[in-house]
Design an enzyme around this catalytic site. Structure first.
Site, PDB file in Angstrom:
ATOM      1  CD  GLU A 202      -1.010   0.703   3.643  1.00  0.00           C
ATOM      2  OE1 GLU A 202      -1.343   1.894   3.483  1.00  0.00           O
ATOM      3  OE2 GLU A 202      -1.296   0.031   4.656  1.00  0.00           O
TER       4      GLU A 202
ATOM      5  CB  SER B  10     -11.610   0.417   8.838  1.00  0.00           C
ATOM      6  OG  SER B  10     -10.823   0.405   7.672  1.00  0.00           O
ATOM      7  CB  ALA B  11     -13.797   1.000   3.739  1.00  0.00           C
ATOM      8  CG  ASP B  12      -8.739  -0.944   5.753  1.00  0.00           C
ATOM      9  OD1 ASP B  12      -9.007  -0.254   4.748  1.00  0.00           O
ATOM     10  OD2 ASP B  12      -7.814  -0.653   6.543  1.00  0.00           O
TER      11      ASP B  12
ATOM     12  CE  LYS C  32      -2.910   1.730  10.638  1.00  0.00           C
ATOM     13  NZ  LYS C  32      -3.505   0.909   9.586  1.00  0.00           N
TER      14      LYS C  32
END
Length: 431
Positions: A57, A174-176, A193
């Site tokens: 990334e 999160s969209a993750d 995280k």
């Protein structure tokens, strides 16, 4: 008299295949190839052995670390992947173009660009960043989207996003996590995280159908980015890269459209004290709340605040864990390539590379079919018996297809099959 028209129609399945020399794009919602630039090194690897490519990334370059540590880390991570025998593919948006594989000059450009001029790019931001010609650092979700579109199956990062603390109140998720449930790509990270709600994140991943496992951790302790444990357990543990490759291989054979999260603990010599980090993170979160930091700005703000509060130790830990994750991801990529492509030979630099087929035989994906439409003049039929009509239609149609639809150098079509109810050509042969 017959009027016949034959046309070659290209039929594509829902999984589109692009044979434009860029490797195979296979996705139910593939990004148009006109929007993507693939570096020659990555392009070659995608053609020969896509399993050997490791996506990286770029948000860690544009928003995750200060300059020049961001550039130094990006260059070192790519070199680590190559040393393990895999091919790095840093994904980013540069000047409104999706880049898969960055050169040193492009890495320097992104690393040196002011954070206000480079957008943190997830799925929702992709169209805007491209349309306005901006630079963008792709998040885990944005990188997953592009990686799957070009056929990359393994992705290394520091840590993924997740459910934020007090997410049950703010709905900040999160969209993750959603993208991991959509893309059959393996993400190798040091867990989630530390600033997030890790137990709820793991629950959400389960809902999304994402396989979560640690690697090399007999007790399945799920890592928490800066620290080796989070207090939560992963459902499974993978013994080594070989076993990880087997899981990814079977996941593909099953046709599952969800990803895999492989948690790699930060190397022990770089790990932070868990109690100390919890205290620092709480302080950083309070600071973010007081300053009303919201949305996608929260994570970069807190990471910077944590680095300041730890006097740079957290930044050193961040740099160490992403390098370690890249190494593990590359090892898995090499094993996956070996599993699916057979034995490998060694590069001159010591890395491994799958053998290339040099026999010159092309690989064709898809097919062409002939659509035939016939207009029949009724008067012509009245002059023939029912049996002769079928022979005339059948033979003339077959011959016209052969003459009009195929080039002269092509082999002749076989004789047409007997018409239904017609007598055999040789009365002595009964079909």
């Amino acid at each position: 008299m017959f009027r016949l028209s034959a046309s070659l129609m290209r039929r594509s399945s829902s999984r589109r295949c692009f044979l434009s020399g860029l490797g195979s794009f296979s996705s139910n919602r593939s990004i148009s190839t006109s929007l993507i630039d693939i570096a020659p090194e990555v392009q070659e690897a995608l053609r020969e052995a896509p399993q050997s490519v490791v996506a990286l990334e770029s948000t860690i370059i544009t928003h995750g670390m200060p300059y020049p540590q961001n550039l130094e880390t990006a260059l070192e991570v790519e070199q680590i992947v190559r040393q393990e025998g895999a091919v790095p593919a840093t994904i980013a948006i540069v000047g409104g173009r999706i880049k898969v594989g960055l050169g040193a000059d492009q890495l320097r450009l992104l690393a040196g660009t002011d954070k206000s001029e480079s957008l943190k790019t997830s799925r929702r931001d992709m169209a805007y960043v491209l349309a306005t010609g901006r630079h963008g650092g792709t998040t885990v979700a944005g990188t997953l989207l592009v990686a799957e579109a070009v056929g990359i199956r393994i992705f290394a990062t520091g840590g993924i996003g997740g459910v934020h603390r007090e997410g049950e109140r703010t709905m900040d998720i999160s969209a993750d996590l959603v993208e991991l449930g959509r893309c059959p790509v393996a993400v190798v990270s040091s867990g989630v995280k530390s600033i997030l709600d890790i137990p709820r994140t793991l629950e959400y991943l389960e809902t999304q159908g994402v396989c979560v496992a640690t690697i090399g951790c007999d007790n399945c302790d799920f890592p928490a980015f800066y620290t080796r444990t989070s207090g939560s357990k992963a459902p499974y543990n993978l013994v080594d890269a070989v076993e990880a490759a087997k899981v990814l291989h079977i996941n593909r054979q099953l046709g599952l459209r969800s990803g895999t999260l492989i948690g790699v603990p930060i190397p022990e010599r770089h790990a932070m004290n868990r109690t100390q980090m919890d205290s620092v993170i709480d302080q950083a979160l309070q600071d973010a709340q007081q300053r009303q930091i919201q949305g996608k700005e929260v994570t970069p703000f807190i990471l910077a605040a944590v680095s300041k509060l730890t006097k740079g130790k957290s930044l050193e830990a961040n740099m160490a864990l992403i390098k370690n994750n890249a190494s593990v991801a590359a090892q898995i990529a090499v094993e996956l390539s070996r599993l699916e492509n057979g034995s490998t030979h060694r590069h001159a630099d010591g890395g491994s590379k799958p053998p290339v087929n040099h026999d010159g035989a092309p690989l064709v994906i898809g097919a062409s079919v002939i659509d035939v439409s016939i207009n029949v003049m009724e008067d012509d039929f009245k002059k023939r018996t029912p049996c002769s009509r079928s022979y005339v239609m059948r033979d003339r149609c077959w011959e016209r297809c052969r003459l009009r639809a195929l080039p002269s150098a092509s082999p002749k079509l076989p004789s047409p099959p007997p018409a239904l109810g017609a007598p055999p050509a040789n009365p002595a042969v009964m079909l």
